[in-house]
Design a protein around this motif. Structure first.
Motif, PDB file in Angstrom:
ATOM      1  N   ARG B  58     -11.306  -3.946  10.890  1.00 21.15           N
ATOM      2  CA  ARG B  58     -10.088  -4.164  10.396  1.00 21.15           C
ATOM      3  C   ARG B  58      -9.586  -3.673   9.049  1.00 21.15           C
ATOM      4  N   ILE B  59     -10.567  -3.365   8.207  1.00 22.76           N
ATOM      5  CA  ILE B  59     -10.464  -2.919   7.067  1.00 22.76           C
ATOM      6  C   ILE B  59      -9.543  -1.552   7.096  1.00 22.76           C
ATOM      7  N   ILE B  60      -9.771  -0.875   8.218  1.00 24.88           N
ATOM      8  CA  ILE B  60      -9.051   0.372   8.283  1.00 24.88           C
ATOM      9  C   ILE B  60      -7.288   0.244   7.828  1.00 24.88           C
ATOM     10  N   TYR B  61      -7.062  -0.862   8.174  1.00 27.34           N
ATOM     11  CA  TYR B  61      -5.617  -1.345   8.051  1.00 27.34           C
ATOM     12  C   TYR B  61      -5.194  -1.273   6.599  1.00 27.34           C
ATOM     13  N   VAL B  62      -6.221  -1.252   5.585  1.00 29.10           N
ATOM     14  CA  VAL B  62      -5.920  -0.979   4.258  1.00 29.10           C
ATOM     15  C   VAL B  62      -6.345   0.333   3.858  1.00 29.10           C
ATOM     16  N   HIS B  63      -7.486   0.605   4.594  1.00 33.90           N
ATOM     17  CA  HIS B  63      -8.238   1.773   3.930  1.00 33.90           C
ATOM     18  C   HIS B  63      -7.581   2.908   4.405  1.00 33.90           C
ATOM     19  N   VAL B  64      -7.367   3.213   5.306  1.00 33.62           N
ATOM     20  CA  VAL B  64      -6.466   4.634   5.938  1.00 33.62           C
ATOM     21  C   VAL B  64      -5.369   4.733   5.163  1.00 33.62           C
ATOM     22  N   PRO B  65      -4.358   3.843   5.082  1.00 38.58           N
ATOM     23  CA  PRO B  65      -3.347   3.995   4.368  1.00 38.58           C
ATOM     24  C   PRO B  65      -3.407   4.376   2.893  1.00 38.58           C
ATOM     25  N   THR B  66      -4.154   3.697   2.195  1.00 37.30           N
ATOM     26  CA  THR B  66      -4.391   4.338   0.875  1.00 37.30           C
ATOM     27  C   THR B  66      -4.874   5.510   0.611  1.00 37.30           C
ATOM     28  N   VAL B  67      -5.755   5.790   1.485  1.00 35.76           N
ATOM     29  CA  VAL B  67      -6.443   7.272   1.134  1.00 35.76           C
ATOM     30  C   VAL B  67      -5.354   8.308   1.644  1.00 35.76           C
ATOM     31  N   ILE B  68      -4.796   8.066   2.663  1.00 32.04           N
ATOM     32  CA  ILE B  68      -3.808   9.022   2.989  1.00 32.04           C
ATOM     33  C   ILE B  68      -2.654   9.324   1.963  1.00 32.04           C
ATOM     34  N   VAL B  69      -2.401   7.964   1.631  1.00 34.60           N
ATOM     35  CA  VAL B  69      -1.203   8.248   0.454  1.00 34.60           C
ATOM     36  C   VAL B  69      -1.916   8.668  -0.787  1.00 34.60           C
ATOM     37  N   ALA B  70      -3.289   8.507  -1.240  1.00 30.52           N
ATOM     38  CA  ALA B  70      -3.862   9.194  -2.253  1.00 30.52           C
ATOM     39  C   ALA B  70      -3.708  10.641  -2.340  1.00 30.52           C
ATOM     40  N   PHE B 102      -0.628   5.962 -10.251  1.00 30.98           N
ATOM     41  CA  PHE B 102      -0.431   5.207  -8.880  1.00 30.98           C
ATOM     42  C   PHE B 102      -1.582   6.080  -7.996  1.00 30.98           C
ATOM     43  N   GLY B 103      -1.543   7.539  -8.013  1.00 30.31           N
ATOM     44  CA  GLY B 103      -2.643   7.989  -7.246  1.00 30.31           C
ATOM     45  C   GLY B 103      -4.069   7.594  -7.587  1.00 30.31           C
ATOM     46  N   MET B 104      -4.095   7.408  -8.704  1.00 32.03           N
ATOM     47  CA  MET B 104      -5.588   7.240  -9.223  1.00 32.03           C
ATOM     48  C   MET B 104      -6.040   5.717  -8.570  1.00 32.03           C
ATOM     49  N   ALA B 105      -5.004   5.057  -8.738  1.00 33.93           N
ATOM     50  CA  ALA B 105      -5.254   3.703  -8.046  1.00 33.93           C
ATOM     51  C   ALA B 105      -5.561   3.393  -6.709  1.00 33.93           C
ATOM     52  N   MET B 106      -4.925   4.179  -5.923  1.00 34.27           N
ATOM     53  CA  MET B 106      -5.111   4.306  -4.420  1.00 34.27           C
ATOM     54  C   MET B 106      -6.327   5.123  -4.107  1.00 34.27           C
ATOM     55  N   THR B 107      -6.628   6.076  -4.823  1.00 30.15           N
ATOM     56  CA  THR B 107      -7.835   6.729  -4.659  1.00 30.15           C
ATOM     57  C   THR B 107      -9.100   5.685  -4.774  1.00 30.15           C
ATOM     58  N   ALA B 108      -8.924   5.007  -6.058  1.00 30.30           N
ATOM     59  CA  ALA B 108      -9.983   4.022  -6.357  1.00 30.30           C
ATOM     60  C   ALA B 108     -10.031   2.911  -5.296  1.00 30.30           C
ATOM     61  N   LEU B 109      -8.835   2.450  -4.822  1.00 30.96           N
ATOM     62  CA  LEU B 109      -8.894   1.429  -3.852  1.00 30.96           C
ATOM     63  C   LEU B 109      -9.351   1.951  -2.548  1.00 30.96           C
ATOM     64  N   GLY B 110      -8.870   3.057  -1.929  1.00 29.36           N
ATOM     65  CA  GLY B 110      -9.568   3.771  -0.814  1.00 29.36           C
ATOM     66  C   GLY B 110     -11.147   3.899  -1.080  1.00 29.36           C
ATOM     67  N   LEU B 111     -11.583   4.210  -1.983  1.00 28.75           N
ATOM     68  CA  LEU B 111     -13.106   4.275  -2.366  1.00 28.75           C
ATOM     69  C   LEU B 111     -13.658   2.773  -1.859  1.00 28.75           C
ATOM     70  N   TYR B 216       3.567   4.425   2.495  1.00 24.11           N
ATOM     71  CA  TYR B 216       4.481   5.304   1.781  1.00 24.11           C
ATOM     72  C   TYR B 216       5.811   4.827   1.223  1.00 24.11           C
ATOM     73  N   CYS B 217       6.383   3.870   1.720  1.00 28.23           N
ATOM     74  CA  CYS B 217       7.309   2.934   1.229  1.00 28.23           C
ATOM     75  C   CYS B 217       6.966   2.599  -0.322  1.00 28.23           C
ATOM     76  N   LEU B 218       5.805   1.845  -0.117  1.00 27.83           N
ATOM     77  CA  LEU B 218       5.576   1.425  -1.674  1.00 27.83           C
ATOM     78  C   LEU B 218       5.305   2.461  -2.618  1.00 27.83           C
ATOM     79  N   PHE B 219       4.614   3.798  -2.220  1.00 31.11           N
ATOM     80  CA  PHE B 219       4.430   4.792  -3.026  1.00 31.11           C
ATOM     81  C   PHE B 219       5.877   5.077  -3.667  1.00 31.11           C
ATOM     82  N   GLY B 220       6.986   5.078  -2.711  1.00 32.09           N
ATOM     83  CA  GLY B 220       8.221   5.648  -3.228  1.00 32.09           C
ATOM     84  C   GLY B 220       8.580   4.386  -4.088  1.00 32.09           C
ATOM     85  N   TYR B 221       8.429   3.277  -3.853  1.00 33.67           N
ATOM     86  CA  TYR B 221       9.066   2.302  -4.757  1.00 33.67           C
ATOM     87  C   TYR B 221       8.307   2.226  -6.104  1.00 33.67           C
TER      88      TYR B 221
END
Lengths: 222, 259
Positions: B58-70, B102-111, B216-221
């Motif tokens: 289930r962690i893919i529901y967090v992991h995959v979006p963060t990495v894609i957005v990163a 933002f990108g840095m945070a998403m990449t770190a969260l993805g890792l 992606y909406c969060l990214f925009g926001y």
């Protein structure tokens, strides 16, 4: 072309006259390899097994030291500004600078490589390939690194920042370089790796003069 | 074409962007909240469990979006850098500055989420033989580089353009880095550790899609909010900011259309 040859002559003369700038990074390389040999207890088989990785990482770090001052002196005494203002074929002047940068680090490392290989206990049969791999790979290190050196010329701190910017971009060189030497150690010709390293060097030679020029212009605007 | 051209010219004005994007910021923020809550609830509570990985998938529901957005953020950085260098658009620099953290945070969260997923699934937090882990780590270092470069150059304008050059160089390099890392892992890899190989039924992937869209909406926001703050900071000496701060921000736009 006269821009290119003129700049080339100037850079070579400068390099010849500031010998310590050229030699210090190379002495660092020799010293660091000695440290590795000591840290690994001088065991021949351990050294040989890790030789490719040790050598390439140290070559990258040596280049970071050599690149750090690449534009600083010209920047400080104002000749860089004159160059960018006066010459309308700046990329050619940059090309000369890049080539000299490689001549005084990369090429010397290539010439030293049999010695380095022997210190790391590589078999004599591999030393030729080692030189070839370094010959194919080190130009990319100098040329990509020069972009970072240009961008950090006007920055408050050099050294660590330069390494932080450039080392991630040099990971492909590291990967193909290490893989090539290891393949040679396994008695296979490392053709694919050599092609890749050559392609990286040629491509970066093509693009780097423009990126370096852009970076230096930004540094001068501050 | 005419509309696009007008839009392009208008983007030259940070003030126009500031006012135009106010409703976008609100809507994207609301939408992000809605989508992420829906997708996460659906994914974490209602989606069926994986027959091999049970609940840990289930962690893919967090992991995959963060990495894609990163990864998308880095592309956007490259594009902004190009726009800044070619057209000298101020707003592109504001965007560059707003997107890096933002990108840095998403990449770190993805890792981090990748490591948390890897522990029960692969039996290890970190696996040097997986190409995607290493590429993502390198992406994090590229973000660090951009951040450090901006921090170390005193002049804001020069810092922005230096970051633009670095972002473009990085963008050109990313495919080469990815390829070389994949090459490297195929030399070393014993077994294929794949997450994309999982065939997902609809009730599993629809919440994933919702979360990706939400991210992606969060990214925009986040980027719009940060850009608007940055615009306020940079233009703090101007009359329109003073007027907006006094609370008659609407009149700011009207006086603009008179010109």
């Amino acid at each position: 072309m006269s821009v290119f040859t003129g700049q080339l002559g100037r850079e070579l003369r400068l390099a010849a006259r500031s010998r310590s700038d050229v030699l210090n990074p190379l002495v660092f390389l020799l010293l660091a390899i000695t440290l590795f040999a000591l840290a690994l207890d001088g065991k021949p088989e351990v050294l040989r097994e890790h030789a490719a990785g040790i050598l390439w990482v140290l070559v990258l770090l040596t280049n970071m030291l050599a690149l750090d001052g690449m534009f600083r002196r010209d920047f400080d005494d104002g000749s860089l500004e004159q160059l960018l203002l006066a010459v309308d074929a700046v990329p050619f002047a940059m090309l000369a600078k890049l080539l000299v940068q490689w001549l005084v680090t990369g090429l010397i490392i290539v010439l030293l490589s049999p010695l380095l290989g022997m210190v790391l206990n590589l078999p004599a049969a591999v030393l030729g390939t080692l030189a070839l791999v370094l010959l194919a790979g080190t130009p990319a290190v100098s040329f990509i690194g020069a972009i970072g050196a240009a961008l950090t010329t006007g920055a408050r701190r050099g050294g660590a920042l330069l390494a932080l910017l450039v080392l991630p971009l040099l990971i492909p060189v590291l990967i193909f370089g290490v893989s090539a030497i290891n393949r040679a150690l396994a008695d296979e010709p490392p053709r694919a790796e050599l092609y890749w390293l050559g392609a990286l060097s040629v491509t970066s030679l093509m693009l780097s003069p423009f990126a370096t020029q852009a970076g230096l212009k930004i540094a001068l605007e501050q | 074409m005419g509309i696009l051209k007008t839009l392009w010219h208008r983007l030259g004005s940070p003030r126009w962007f500031f006012h135009m994007m106010a409703p976008w910021q609100t809507w994207l923020g609301g939408l992000a909240l809605l989508l992420l809550l829906t997708g996460s609830f659906w994914g974490l509570v209602y989606a069926p469990q994986d027959y091999q990985q049970s609940h840990s998938f289930r962690i893919i529901y967090v992991h995959v979006p963060t990495v894609i957005v990163a990864q998308s953020v880095y592309m956007a950085l490259g594009v902004s850098g190009f726009v800044l260098l070619v057209w000298r658009m101020k707003l592109a620099d504001v965007a560059l500055k707003a997107m890096v953290p933002f990108g840095m945070a998403m990449t770190a969260l993805g890792l981090f989420t990748g490591a948390v997923w890897g522990r029960p699934t692969w039996g290890t937090w970190w696996e040097w033989t997986d190409a995607r882990l290493i590429s993502t780590l390198i992406l994090l270092f590229l973000y660090f580089g951009l951040y450090a470069l901006r921090e170390s150059i005193a002049s804001a304008e020069a810092a922005g353009r230096a970051c633009a050059v670095l972002a473009i160089v990085g963008l050109v390099n990313i495919p080469i880095i990815k390829y070389s890392v994949e090459w490297w892992t195929t030399l070393h890899q014993g077994e294929t550790l794949s997450m994309t190989g999982i065939k997902m039924p609809a009730e599993m992937y629809i919440p994933l899609l919702i979360n990706i869209l939400g991210m992606y909406c969060l990214f925009g926001y986040v980027v719009i909010a940060r850009m608007r703050n940055e615009i306020l900071r940079r233009e703090r000496e101007t009359n329109w900011v003073a007027a907006w701060l006094r609370g008659d921000g609407r009149t700011g736009m009207e006086s603009m259309s008179e010109h």
